[in-house]
Design an enzyme around this catalytic site. Structure first.
Site, PDB file in Angstrom:
ATOM      1  N   HIS A   1     -13.395  -9.964   9.666  1.00 37.02           N
ATOM      2  CA  HIS A   1     -12.722  -8.888   8.939  1.00 37.02           C
ATOM      3  C   HIS A   1     -11.934  -8.099   9.971  1.00 37.02           C
ATOM      4  O   HIS A   1     -12.453  -7.788  11.052  1.00 37.02           O
ATOM      5  CB  HIS A   1     -13.779  -8.012   8.256  1.00 37.02           C
ATOM      6  CG  HIS A   1     -13.234  -6.975   7.324  1.00 37.02           C
ATOM      7  ND1 HIS A   1     -12.051  -7.134   6.635  1.00 37.02           N
ATOM      8  CD2 HIS A   1     -13.718  -5.761   6.955  1.00 37.02           C
ATOM      9  CE1 HIS A   1     -11.845  -6.071   5.875  1.00 37.02           C
ATOM     10  NE2 HIS A   1     -12.834  -5.222   6.060  1.00 37.02           N
TER      11      HIS A   1
ATOM     12  N   ASP B   1     -18.835  -2.970   8.819  1.00 39.15           N
ATOM     13  CA  ASP B   1     -17.842  -2.149   9.519  1.00 39.15           C
ATOM     14  C   ASP B   1     -18.496  -0.930  10.152  1.00 39.15           C
ATOM     15  O   ASP B   1     -18.218  -0.593  11.309  1.00 39.15           O
ATOM     16  CB  ASP B   1     -16.734  -1.730   8.554  1.00 39.15           C
ATOM     17  CG  ASP B   1     -15.922  -2.920   8.051  1.00 39.15           C
ATOM     18  OD1 ASP B   1     -15.714  -3.863   8.842  1.00 39.15           O
ATOM     19  OD2 ASP B   1     -15.515  -2.914   6.878  1.00 39.15           O
TER      20      ASP B   1
ATOM     21  N   GLN C   1     -22.522 -12.131   6.149  1.00 41.86           N
ATOM     22  CA  GLN C   1     -21.894 -13.359   6.650  1.00 41.86           C
ATOM     23  C   GLN C   1     -22.723 -14.047   7.731  1.00 41.86           C
ATOM     24  O   GLN C   1     -22.645 -15.263   7.901  1.00 41.86           O
ATOM     25  CB  GLN C   1     -20.500 -13.046   7.204  1.00 41.86           C
ATOM     26  CG  GLN C   1     -19.429 -12.809   6.153  1.00 41.86           C
ATOM     27  CD  GLN C   1     -19.010 -14.077   5.433  1.00 41.86           C
ATOM     28  OE1 GLN C   1     -19.155 -15.187   5.942  1.00 41.86           O
ATOM     29  NE2 GLN C   1     -18.493 -13.909   4.216  1.00 41.86           N
TER      30      GLN C   1
ATOM     31  N   GLU D   1     -10.948  -6.529  -2.797  1.00 41.50           N
ATOM     32  CA  GLU D   1     -12.305  -6.082  -3.121  1.00 41.50           C
ATOM     33  C   GLU D   1     -12.295  -4.927  -4.113  1.00 41.50           C
ATOM     34  O   GLU D   1     -13.102  -4.887  -5.045  1.00 41.50           O
ATOM     35  CB  GLU D   1     -13.031  -5.649  -1.846  1.00 41.50           C
ATOM     36  CG  GLU D   1     -13.389  -6.799  -0.925  1.00 41.50           C
ATOM     37  CD  GLU D   1     -13.856  -6.327   0.431  1.00 41.50           C
ATOM     38  OE1 GLU D   1     -14.364  -7.160   1.193  1.00 41.50           O
ATOM     39  OE2 GLU D   1     -13.694  -5.131   0.747  1.00 41.50           O
TER      40      GLU D   1
END
Length: 356
Positions: free
Chosen positions: A124, A100, A41, A212
């Protein structure tokens, strides 16, 4: 916020008309937006913000591929490109766009620079929602906000360059300054959102992990493989099996769904296709509903988060991932796909190369 009827349910959304770019620029006129992470991103959001006129810098580890990629995109070392620590120190809004696993690893480095009044931005909700496993607990005196484009970074940038927008969710976990809402909406508009709908961090991550693993990636990949295997086992050629399984869906039918909905796609197919689709839809729904229920429970209990953290944190994860992707890429299904894509008109291939 505009009230829109979504299938009989009224929902409030933020549109560009009611929150135009000029207003977003005014809200963030005194802010320095530090993009931490330049993988998925990071490039899209930072470039879109820069092109829209916001004050943006990038924080990345020196010498790596992402550092060099940032330089290729016009970020200048010492001016708009810095080490992570220096970028976080300079920024008033910290867009935490590492993976993450990367967020967990970098959190001890980031946290000391999150001083009073700053904003910590996510795309997220994973790190904050599963804080018991990630250790990501933001200081009480900073805004904690989220804007999550509903697509990959490639899509975020591509749609921006086309003059369009990608839909995004937004959420406020912590409003320490009283400005969290206007900050996050301005950022959502700035990164190129078509419209913004409100959620919370937990709902964002629950829906995202389910999507996802479900229809967006996991389920569709599994269905592709199953249908392709059945067709090939009955003597259909790779070209025929791939075209009937993937190419017609992605190049012909899904654009019709995106344009005007599933009924519109059905209406533009033969009566034979319509009848078969409507009849078999119920069978596929009945077969997959228990799988989706199991999937959502796995997300809600934290099992998916634990699996992700445990797997992605291993030293050899990237090597194992590369091997898994190589196996996928070299399967007959996706080798057939590469051959089919090579036969598309030259204009399509040029447009695809411009995106990457």
């Amino acid at each position: 916020m505009a009230k829109i009827n979504f299938g009989g349910t009224l929902e409030e959304v933020v549109t560009r008309e009611e929150f135009p770019m000029e207003r977003a620029l005014q809200v963030l006129r005194n802010e320095t937006i530090a993009i931490i992470g330049y993988g998925v991103q990071g490039p899209a959001q930072s470039l879109n913000l820069r092109d829209n006129g916001f004050n943006v810098i990038v924080g990345q580890r020196k010498g790596g591929k992402s550092w060099e990629k940032a330089i290729q995109h016009g970020w200048v070392p010492g001016k708009t490109l810095f080490d992570i620590e220096e970028a976080v120190q300079k920024g008033t809004i910290i867009q935490f766009l590492l993976s993450d696993a990367g967020q967990i690893e970098s959190w001890p480095v980031i946290k000391p620079f999150l001083t009073k009044g700053k904003a910590l931005y996510f795309s997220h909700g994973f790190g904050v929602t599963f804080k018991e496993q990630t250790g990501i607990v933001p200081p009480a005196d900073v805004d904690v906000i989220l804007a999550a484009p509903k697509g990959s970074g490639t899509s975020v940038r591509r749609l921006f360059l086309q003059g369009k927008g990608i839909n995004s969710s937004f959420a406020i976990f912590q409003d320490a300054t009283g400005r969290a809402r206007e900050r996050v909406i301005a950022l959502g508009i700035g990164v190129g959102s078509g419209y913004l709908f409100e959620t919370d961090f937990k709902k964002e991550v629950y829906s995202d992990l389910t999507g996802e693993r479900g229809t967006l990636m996991g389920a569709i990949a599994g269905i592709f493989e199953a249908q392709y295997e059945v067709l090939r086992s009955h003597g259909h050629s790779p070209s025929e099996a791939f075209n009937e399984t993937v190419e017609e869906l992605t190049q012909s039918l899904m654009p019709l769904v995106a344009e005007n909905g599933m009924d519109w796609m059905y209406a533009n197919c033969s009566t034979t296709a319509q009848r078969g689709a409507l009849d078999w839809k119920k069978k596929f729904r009945a077969a997959t509903l228990p799988v989706f229920q199991e999937l959502y429970q796995s997300v809600a209990t934290g099992a998916e988060a634990k699996r992700t953290i445990d797997t992605c944190s291993k030293p050899d994860y990237r090597e194992k991932l590369a091997a898994e992707l190589k196996e996928l890429r070299e399967s007959e299904l996706w080798q057939a796909g590469a051959a089919v894509r090579s036969l598309r008109p030259e204009k399509e291939k040029v447009e695809a190369s411009m995106i990457n």
